[in-house]
Design a protein around this motif. Structure first.
Motif, mmCIF file in Angstrom:
data_model
loop_
_atom_site.group_PDB
_atom_site.id
_atom_site.type_symbol
_atom_site.label_atom_id
_atom_site.label_comp_id
_atom_site.label_asym_id
_atom_site.label_seq_id
_atom_site.Cartn_x
_atom_site.Cartn_y
_atom_site.Cartn_z
ATOM 1 N N TYR A 221 0.845 -1.201 0.000
ATOM 2 C CA TYR A 221 0.000 0.000 0.000
ATOM 3 C C TYR A 221 0.880 1.250 0.000
ATOM 4 O O TYR A 221 2.053 1.214 0.360
ATOM 5 N N GLU A 241 -2.661 -8.431 -2.165
ATOM 6 C CA GLU A 241 -3.498 -7.230 -2.101
ATOM 7 C C GLU A 241 -2.633 -6.005 -2.330
ATOM 8 O O GLU A 241 -1.495 -5.930 -1.862
ATOM 9 N N THR A 242 -3.173 -5.049 -3.054
ATOM 10 C CA THR A 242 -2.552 -3.737 -3.172
ATOM 11 C C THR A 242 -3.638 -2.677 -3.059
ATOM 12 O O THR A 242 -4.725 -2.829 -3.620
ATOM 13 N N ARG A 243 -3.331 -1.637 -2.331
ATOM 14 C CA ARG A 243 -4.298 -0.545 -2.198
ATOM 15 C C ARG A 243 -3.547 0.786 -2.153
ATOM 16 O O ARG A 243 -2.391 0.867 -1.767
ATOM 17 N N ASP A 244 -4.264 1.814 -2.583
ATOM 18 C CA ASP A 244 -3.739 3.180 -2.545
ATOM 19 C C ASP A 244 -2.437 3.313 -3.319
ATOM 20 O O ASP A 244 -1.456 3.894 -2.842
ATOM 21 N N GLY A 249 -1.848 -0.886 -9.925
ATOM 22 C CA GLY A 249 -1.978 -1.938 -8.936
ATOM 23 C C GLY A 249 -1.001 -3.057 -9.272
ATOM 24 O O GLY A 249 -0.106 -3.387 -8.500
ATOM 25 N N ARG A 264 -6.392 -8.753 -4.984
ATOM 26 C CA ARG A 264 -7.327 -7.646 -4.778
ATOM 27 C C ARG A 264 -6.598 -6.316 -4.980
ATOM 28 O O ARG A 264 -5.562 -6.062 -4.351
ATOM 29 N N ILE A 265 -7.166 -5.489 -5.848
ATOM 30 C CA ILE A 265 -6.591 -4.186 -6.183
ATOM 31 C C ILE A 265 -7.623 -3.119 -5.849
ATOM 32 O O ILE A 265 -8.753 -3.162 -6.348
ATOM 33 N N THR A 266 -7.249 -2.174 -5.009
ATOM 34 C CA THR A 266 -8.197 -1.163 -4.553
ATOM 35 C C THR A 266 -7.562 0.224 -4.610
ATOM 36 O O THR A 266 -6.431 0.416 -4.161
ATOM 37 N N ASN A 267 -8.300 1.161 -5.176
ATOM 38 C CA ASN A 267 -7.958 2.586 -5.144
ATOM 39 C C ASN A 267 -6.612 2.870 -5.809
ATOM 40 O O ASN A 267 -5.602 3.120 -5.151
ATOM 41 N N ASP A 300 -11.066 -2.658 -7.907
ATOM 42 C CA ASP A 300 -12.095 -1.800 -7.326
ATOM 43 C C ASP A 300 -11.567 -0.373 -7.209
ATOM 44 O O ASP A 300 -10.578 -0.115 -6.519
#
Length: 445
Positions: A221, A241-244, A249, A264-267, A300
């Motif tokens: 992140y 997972e990766t976010r921000d 991503g 999961r990739i977010t933001n 996402d």
């Protein structure tokens, strides 16, 4: 006669263990002299305090800081240089090693062909590379914390954990922050990266010229790219997972024969102050990469859900969830691609079709792009016209006369709900890379 002989052999067999000893060291002792005098199997145990200098381990020993000792390298060179196999380094704090990236200054640096190393539960903080391992085999890097210097430019910092030309290395449960890249792997094979956390970096995990690696259940992140996979093949990338992230991503550049699943990739969103024309946050960016499987990932809230370009074809894309992405797909090619497998497509949050037969699949295919999209990609300044009556009319004409529609992505079986883990019926569990037979290395490095 037989009994004395057995006794003699038994004593000979266990003699190295019997001779191994614990050497207790205080800050008033000469640590380098103790390390030089230690014998194979000895334990060098450090009392509380700060040990200043650059230390070399030439024997197969254990060095433990007991969570109370600090190695201070004085701002130059390597803090610990490992010149033997069968070394265990644990429970140390290591600080202030050199910042010369050309000299590969590192907190812990393994010399060539140092095998059977264990580096466990250490805390490292400094300017250069955290842990550098090269040309070794059968190594474990577990539970370490590596922190770089955020006052330096990202390009002037070393990587947190660097693997170069290594095999059968397990990197598990580490935390890396504020270095250049978190985990950097080059020209290495049959390694496992699992349950690591990387944040405030350029790239969380960065692959170059490697094959047959597993990347499992990691978290990244606050990065420019959570996972940068480049010039590599036969990677298994699952459960991460990766976010921000600001730019990507997952970045896939010349990746082949790999499985990118259940991530999961977010933001993924470019900051307003860094916005320039063409710089948009991409959940998945696939460049010149073919013969891969991209399945059961969640993308996402990215500016662009997935962007494929430069010959990225022969890719299996199914079971993914594209949610709340203003542009779900950007596909720059003139060849039509079907994004479903054996009746299983992807979930699209902007799909407006019906499921009248109640089978969980939409009754009409989902086609995320049309000719207008491609026109906008070619001439980005035309975005201001997107809501004009002329553009709306052109979109309507394309729907009425499909012959005018250019080739692109088509999902013939769009999913009506987000798939769960139990819906994964098409992907078998990959074999461990450790059991894969050796294959000729066709990569550079």
């Amino acid at each position: 006669m037989i009994k004395p002989l057995i006794t003699l052999l038994t004593l000979a067999l266990f003699q190295p263990v019997a001779l191994a000893k614990t050497l207790q060291v205080s800050v008033d002792d000469n640590l380098q002299a103790v390390l030089d005098s230690a014998s194979k199997g000895d334990v060098v145990s450090l009392d509380a305090g700060e040990y200043k200098g650059n230390f070399i381990l030439r024997q197969a020993i254990t060095l433990t800081g007991n969570n109370v000792a600090t190695i201070n390298a004085g701002g130059k060179g390597h803090a610990l240089l490992l010149k033997s196999s069968d070394i265990l380094i644990e429970d140390l704090t290591i600080i202030n090693w050199g910042s010369d990236l050309t000299a590969q200054n590192a907190g812990i640096y393994s010399d060539k062909k140092a095998n059977n190393l264990i580096i466990r539960n250490n805390k490292l903080r400094g300017d250069g590379f955290g842990i550098w391992l090269q040309s070794g085999k059968h190594i474990k890097v577990e539970g370490n914390e590596v922190e770089g210097n955020p006052t330096l430019r990202s390009a002037d910092r070393g990587n947190g954990i660097q693997l170069s030309k290594v095999e059968d290395v397990e990197v598990t449960g580490n935390t890396v922050s504020k270095t250049r890249d978190g985990l950097y792997i080059i020209a290495s094979q049959y390694n496992v990266l699992k349950n690591n956390t990387m944040h405030d970096l350029r790239y969380g995990i960065h692959y170059m010229y490697s094959h047959s690696n597993e990347v499992l259940d990691n978290l990244a992140y606050n990065t420019r790219a959570g996972y940068a996979l480049m010039s590599s093949r036969k990677l298994t990338v699952r459960g991460n997972e990766t976010r921000d992230s600001e730019d990507y991503g997952f970045l896939m550049n010349f990746i082949t024969y790999s499985d990118i699943s259940h991530n999961r990739i977010t933001n993924v969103w470019t900051k307003p102050e860094n916005k320039v024309l063409g710089r948009d946050g991409k959940g998945l960016f696939v460049y010149n990469s073919g013969y891969n499987t991209i399945s059961y990932n969640t993308i996402d809230t990215a500016e662009i859900g997935i962007h494929l370009t430069a010959g990225s074809e022969n890719v299996k894309v199914f079971g993914n969830s594209f949610i709340n992405n203003p542009v779900q797909v950007k596909y720059v090619s003139n060849r039509e691609q079907e994004w479903s497998q054996e009746g299983i497509g992807n979930f699209w949050s902007n799909y407006l079709g019906w499921d009248l037969d109640n089978n969980g699949r939409g009754d009409t295919p989902f086609e995320p792009n049309d000719g207008i999209d491609k026109l906008i990609w070619q001439y980005p300044e035309a975005k201001v016209l997107l809501d004009s009556p002329a553009i709306l009319m052109l979109r309507w004409i394309q729907k009425q006369f499909p012959v005018l529609k250019p080739a692109g992505v088509r999902d013939s079986f769009p999913l009506m709900t987000v798939p769960s883990a139990s819906d994964d019926t098409l992907i078998s569990q990959p074999q461990s890379t450790k059991t894969m037979p050796p294959i000729p290395d066709q990569t550079a490095g």
